[in-house]
Design an enzyme around this catalytic site. Structure first.
Site, short mmCIF file in Angstrom:
data_model
loop_
_atom_site.label_atom_id
_atom_site.label_comp_id
_atom_site.label_asym_id
_atom_site.label_seq_id
_atom_site.Cartn_x
_atom_site.Cartn_y
_atom_site.Cartn_z
N ASP A 93 0.86 -1.19 0.00
CA ASP A 93 0.00 0.00 0.00
C ASP A 93 0.90 1.24 0.00
O ASP A 93 1.15 1.86 1.03
CB ASP A 93 -0.92 -0.02 1.21
CG ASP A 93 -2.07 0.98 1.08
OD1 ASP A 93 -2.11 1.72 0.07
OD2 ASP A 93 -2.93 1.01 1.97
N ALA A 94 1.40 1.57 -1.18
CA ALA A 94 2.36 2.65 -1.34
C ALA A 94 1.76 3.91 -1.94
O ALA A 94 2.31 4.99 -1.82
CB ALA A 94 3.55 2.19 -2.20
N LYS A 95 0.62 3.75 -2.65
CA LYS A 95 -0.10 4.87 -3.26
C LYS A 95 0.82 5.81 -4.05
O LYS A 95 0.74 7.03 -3.93
CB LYS A 95 -0.89 5.65 -2.20
CG LYS A 95 -1.98 4.84 -1.51
CD LYS A 95 -2.78 5.69 -0.55
CE LYS A 95 -3.87 4.89 0.13
NZ LYS A 95 -3.33 3.92 1.13
N ARG A 96 1.66 5.23 -4.87
CA ARG A 96 2.58 6.04 -5.65
C ARG A 96 1.87 6.65 -6.86
O ARG A 96 0.95 6.06 -7.43
CB ARG A 96 3.78 5.21 -6.10
CG ARG A 96 4.67 4.71 -4.96
CD ARG A 96 5.21 5.88 -4.13
NE ARG A 96 6.28 5.48 -3.22
CZ ARG A 96 6.18 5.44 -1.91
NH1 ARG A 96 5.04 5.73 -1.32
NH2 ARG A 96 7.21 5.09 -1.17
N THR A 122 -0.67 -0.26 -4.67
CA THR A 122 -1.68 0.77 -4.86
C THR A 122 -1.07 1.99 -5.53
O THR A 122 0.12 2.26 -5.39
CB THR A 122 -2.30 1.19 -3.51
OG1 THR A 122 -1.26 1.61 -2.63
CG2 THR A 122 -3.08 0.04 -2.89
#
Length: 270
Positions: A93-96, A122
């Protein structure tokens, strides 16, 4: 390696759709009697790996590891490796999200051959969906998945996500773009999914998505496990839960039992 979507569908059919999270928030570390440093982070993660070994997919929250610098990333790498050894798919869950060569570098880190590369990651599309192309390409080339933020539960989200882009909301345009990626790939279960918060009331139409829907916010954040059936017409719904399970710790058996109870509650989604 099979495409991520195929591996995920198989894992969910065998182990259920619940996606537990590893969120080593400092308050949880203290509640578990652990130090708020890399050693405490490692001990927390080891407990979670042992508790979640029988699940289809587990979601480490990258930010809580990143907060400890290089030592935190080392713990994250080791944790992801241990989950894989246990046969669990790992969703980072890095949301890059960025553009051009920077996005390509993020793609190499999280979906390429780096030690941080996960089964899926993510991503935020709010620099324009096309900005994710380097990540989508790298993930596809390596049999990995991407979960794209579409409709989130935070109070600030609707001002952007429910804004109109022509005849559709921005969130719907993201879902439709993901659906097109999955349509072109032509797998039975697409490897690109979306993230839709469990407490979102104005849902986008997910019926043509062709991929998985990650639904964070079940339990402590107010989302109901029994209210996810037919979510926007989605076919593969993955409830994600962290605090509701982790507050049962620190005993491995207690964390596992809390997760298994929720897995049983959402078994109807598999």
């Amino acid at each position: 390696m099979d495409a991520f979507g195929q591996r995920l569908a198989t894992a969910v059919s065998e182990r259920g759709p619940l996606c537990p999270g590893i969120d080593p928030h400092p308050e949880l570390l203290r509640a578990w009697g652990l130090s708020t440093d890399a050693d405490g982070l490692a001990a927390f993660s080891d407990i979670c790996v042992a508790a979640f070994a029988g699940f289809a997919m587990v979601k480490p929250q990258v930010a809580f590891f990143e907060a400890y610098g290089s030592a935190g990333f080392a713990v994250l790498e080791r944790t992801m490796g241990a989950l894989r050894e246990a046969g669990v798919l790992v969703l980072a869950d890095a949301k890059r999200g960025d553009i051009g060569s920077t996005m390509a570098a993020y793609a190499a880190a999280w979906a390429g051959d780096s030690p941080l590369a996960a089964d899926a990651v993510t991503a935020s599309p709010y620099l324009g969906f096309g900005s994710l192309q380097p990540l989508l390409d790298t993930a596809a080339a390596n049999g990995r998945g991407v979960f794209v933020l579409a409709a989130t539960s935070n109070p600030e989200g609707p001002s952007v996500q429910r804004a109109m882009a022509g005849s559709r909301t921005v969130a719907q345009s993201i879902v439709d773009s993901v659906a097109e990626v999955n349509r072109i790939a032509a797998h039975s279960t697409g490897s690109v999914g979306v993230v839709v918060g469990a407490t979102v009331t104005d849902l986008p139409d997910l019926s043509a998505l062709g991929g998985p829907v990650l639904v964070p916010g079940v339990g402590a954040q107010g989302g109901r496990a029994d209210a996810l059936g037919g979510l926007g017409g989605a076919r593969l719904v993955l409830p994600a839960v962290s605090r509701e399970v982790l507050r049962a710790g620190p005993a491995v058996a207690d964390v596992r039992a809390a997760a298994e109870r929720l897995r049983d509650e959402v078994a109807y989604l598999a």
